[in-house]
Design a protein around this motif. Structure first.
Motif, mmCIF file in Angstrom:
data_model
loop_
_atom_site.group_PDB
_atom_site.id
_atom_site.type_symbol
_atom_site.label_atom_id
_atom_site.label_comp_id
_atom_site.label_asym_id
_atom_site.label_seq_id
_atom_site.Cartn_x
_atom_site.Cartn_y
_atom_site.Cartn_z
ATOM 1 N N ALA A 75 0.815 -1.132 -0.031
ATOM 2 C CA ALA A 75 0.684 0.169 0.311
ATOM 3 C C ALA A 75 1.237 1.512 0.032
ATOM 4 C CB ALA A 75 -0.886 0.143 1.563
ATOM 5 N N ALA A 76 0.156 2.200 -0.807
ATOM 6 C CA ALA A 76 1.022 3.714 -0.401
ATOM 7 C C ALA A 76 0.294 4.848 0.265
ATOM 8 C CB ALA A 76 2.058 3.558 -1.514
ATOM 9 N N HIS A 77 0.197 5.880 0.386
ATOM 10 C CA HIS A 77 -0.542 6.521 0.831
ATOM 11 C C HIS A 77 0.326 8.502 1.017
ATOM 12 C CE1 HIS A 77 -2.664 3.513 3.125
ATOM 13 N NE2 HIS A 77 -3.516 3.178 2.235
ATOM 14 N N PHE A 78 -1.054 8.808 1.198
ATOM 15 C CA PHE A 78 0.129 10.985 1.386
ATOM 16 C C PHE A 78 -1.164 10.338 2.269
ATOM 17 C CE2 PHE A 78 0.325 11.321 -3.195
ATOM 18 C CZ PHE A 78 1.464 11.752 -3.773
ATOM 19 N N PRO A 93 -4.752 7.407 -0.799
ATOM 20 C CA PRO A 93 -4.740 6.927 -0.799
ATOM 21 C C PRO A 93 -4.330 6.188 -2.423
ATOM 22 C CG PRO A 93 -6.816 5.927 -1.274
ATOM 23 C CD PRO A 93 -6.448 7.481 -0.768
ATOM 24 N N VAL A 94 -2.667 5.782 -3.028
ATOM 25 C CA VAL A 94 -1.913 5.556 -4.481
ATOM 26 C C VAL A 94 -1.872 4.397 -4.488
ATOM 27 C CG1 VAL A 94 0.067 6.054 -5.368
ATOM 28 C CG2 VAL A 94 -0.975 8.200 -3.793
ATOM 29 N N LYS A 95 -2.251 4.014 -5.394
ATOM 30 C CA LYS A 95 -2.007 2.164 -6.069
ATOM 31 C C LYS A 95 -0.860 2.273 -6.744
ATOM 32 C CE LYS A 95 -4.422 -0.927 -8.728
ATOM 33 N NZ LYS A 95 -4.398 -2.359 -8.393
ATOM 34 N N VAL A 96 -0.374 1.668 -5.885
ATOM 35 C CA VAL A 96 1.338 1.012 -6.444
ATOM 36 C C VAL A 96 1.345 -0.013 -7.093
ATOM 37 C CG1 VAL A 96 2.645 2.746 -4.825
ATOM 38 C CG2 VAL A 96 1.877 0.977 -3.972
ATOM 39 N N PRO A 97 2.875 -0.766 -8.116
ATOM 40 C CA PRO A 97 3.080 -1.882 -8.105
ATOM 41 C C PRO A 97 3.602 -2.770 -6.597
ATOM 42 C CG PRO A 97 4.134 -0.128 -9.492
ATOM 43 C CD PRO A 97 2.930 0.305 -8.520
ATOM 44 N N GLU A 98 2.593 -4.248 -6.970
ATOM 45 C CA GLU A 98 2.869 -4.977 -6.156
ATOM 46 C C GLU A 98 4.534 -5.760 -6.102
ATOM 47 O OE1 GLU A 98 0.358 -7.555 -4.508
ATOM 48 O OE2 GLU A 98 -1.568 -5.966 -5.027
ATOM 49 N N ASN A 120 1.155 23.738 5.112
ATOM 50 C CA ASN A 120 1.919 23.926 5.576
ATOM 51 C C ASN A 120 2.640 23.208 6.288
ATOM 52 O OD1 ASN A 120 0.332 26.940 7.044
ATOM 53 N ND2 ASN A 120 -1.499 25.559 6.749
ATOM 54 N N GLY A 121 3.113 21.936 5.381
ATOM 55 C CA GLY A 121 3.914 20.909 5.432
ATOM 56 C C GLY A 121 3.741 20.193 6.561
ATOM 57 N N LYS A 122 2.339 19.650 6.228
ATOM 58 C CA LYS A 122 1.500 18.915 7.885
ATOM 59 C C LYS A 122 1.343 17.420 6.377
ATOM 60 C CE LYS A 122 1.259 21.238 10.807
ATOM 61 N NZ LYS A 122 1.619 20.913 12.719
ATOM 62 N N TRP A 123 1.977 16.996 5.021
ATOM 63 C CA TRP A 123 1.793 15.800 4.802
ATOM 64 C C TRP A 123 2.801 15.057 4.637
ATOM 65 C CZ3 TRP A 123 -1.972 15.088 -0.142
ATOM 66 C CH2 TRP A 123 -3.539 15.618 -0.286
ATOM 67 N N TYR A 124 2.577 13.894 4.598
ATOM 68 C CA TYR A 124 3.546 12.660 4.340
ATOM 69 C C TYR A 124 3.451 12.305 3.253
ATOM 70 C CZ TYR A 124 1.999 10.242 8.174
ATOM 71 O OH TYR A 124 1.837 8.812 9.176
ATOM 72 N N PHE A 125 4.396 11.142 2.499
ATOM 73 C CA PHE A 125 4.041 10.270 2.156
ATOM 74 C C PHE A 125 4.564 8.902 2.839
ATOM 75 C CE2 PHE A 125 4.604 7.424 -1.964
ATOM 76 C CZ PHE A 125 2.772 7.009 -2.362
ATOM 77 N N ASN A 126 3.987 7.721 2.279
ATOM 78 C CA ASN A 126 4.917 6.186 2.722
ATOM 79 C C ASN A 126 4.195 4.963 2.077
ATOM 80 O OD1 ASN A 126 2.402 5.908 4.160
ATOM 81 N ND2 ASN A 126 3.638 5.924 6.308
ATOM 82 N N VAL A 127 4.874 4.269 2.268
ATOM 83 C CA VAL A 127 5.310 2.616 1.185
ATOM 84 C C VAL A 127 5.395 2.203 2.049
ATOM 85 C CG1 VAL A 127 5.965 1.557 -0.685
ATOM 86 C CG2 VAL A 127 6.034 3.865 -1.309
ATOM 87 N N HIS A 128 4.279 0.920 2.021
ATOM 88 C CA HIS A 128 4.107 -0.437 3.644
ATOM 89 C C HIS A 128 4.530 -1.599 2.340
ATOM 90 C CE1 HIS A 128 1.632 2.297 5.589
ATOM 91 N NE2 HIS A 128 1.015 2.901 4.529
ATOM 92 N N THR A 129 5.131 -1.933 3.952
ATOM 93 C CA THR A 129 5.007 -4.051 2.796
ATOM 94 C C THR A 129 4.531 -4.703 4.320
ATOM 95 O OG1 THR A 129 7.129 -3.922 4.195
ATOM 96 C CG2 THR A 129 7.377 -3.173 1.636
ATOM 97 N N ALA A 130 4.902 -5.927 3.574
ATOM 98 C CA ALA A 130 4.559 -7.215 4.784
ATOM 99 C C ALA A 130 5.570 -6.918 5.790
ATOM 100 C CB ALA A 130 4.128 -8.534 4.169
ATOM 101 N N LYS A 131 6.375 -6.463 5.538
ATOM 102 C CA LYS A 131 7.350 -6.507 6.743
ATOM 103 C C LYS A 131 6.948 -5.495 7.530
ATOM 104 C CE LYS A 131 12.328 -6.826 8.217
ATOM 105 N NZ LYS A 131 13.568 -6.851 7.267
ATOM 106 N N ASN A 132 7.196 -3.985 6.752
ATOM 107 C CA ASN A 132 6.442 -2.713 8.019
ATOM 108 C C ASN A 132 5.202 -2.327 7.054
ATOM 109 O OD1 ASN A 132 9.446 -2.154 8.487
ATOM 110 N ND2 ASN A 132 9.870 -2.490 6.796
#
Length: 145
Positions: A75-78, A93-98, A120-132
């Motif tokens: 998964a991945a999201h802002f 939500p952002v659809k990313v290649p598995e 205001n600098g209050k957004w971040y983006f991250n990518v999730h994995t099964a391990k994390n």
């Protein structure tokens, strides 16, 4: 043309020129690393986000790349609103290649509240994995000048 009509045209042209000045595209960037996650991960993964916000149409466009994850992206999201070192719920939500590496782009129309948080600098983006599951790599969006 009468004086009133000339004045009306001048006012309309002036208003159109003024609104065009305020409509702009603002660029944002983020560098994605495991150490920026909360809590930090030891992931060798890295990535980047390049995004723009059109302030007149509220269109938020992004291009994201990532590589070297510990496994396929799940998964991945802002996220927001959150400052560096804080977590927040996903907002886009952002659809990313598995895959452990990938490139993705997309567009979303934002709300006024989302725009305020982004500006205001209050957004971040991250990518999730099964391990994390909470996020493997992350980066705070900042205006890029």
């Amino acid at each position: 043309m009468g004086l009133m009509r000339k004045l009306s045209m001048a006012v309309l042209l002036s208003a159109a020129a003024t609104s065009a000045v305020y409509a702009e595209e603002v660029a944002y960037k983020a560098t994605l690393t495991g150490s920026a996650e909360v809590p930090p991960t030891t992931s060798p993964g890295k990535g980047s986000v390049d995004a723009t916000l059109d302030t007149s149409t509220k269109a938020f466009k992004w291009t994201i790349s990532y590589e070297g994850l510990t496994g396929p992206a799940t998964a991945a999201h802002f996220h927001g609103p959150a400052a560096v070192g804080q977590n927040a719920a996903p907002v886009v939500p952002v659809k990313v290649p598995e895959a452990a590496s990938g490139n993705v782009s997309g567009t979303q129309t934002l709300t006024d509240a989302q725009i305020a948080d982004l500006e205001n600098g209050k957004w971040y983006f991250n990518v999730h994995t099964a391990k994390n599951k909470g996020g493997e790599i992350r980066g705070q969006l900042q205006p890029s000048h």
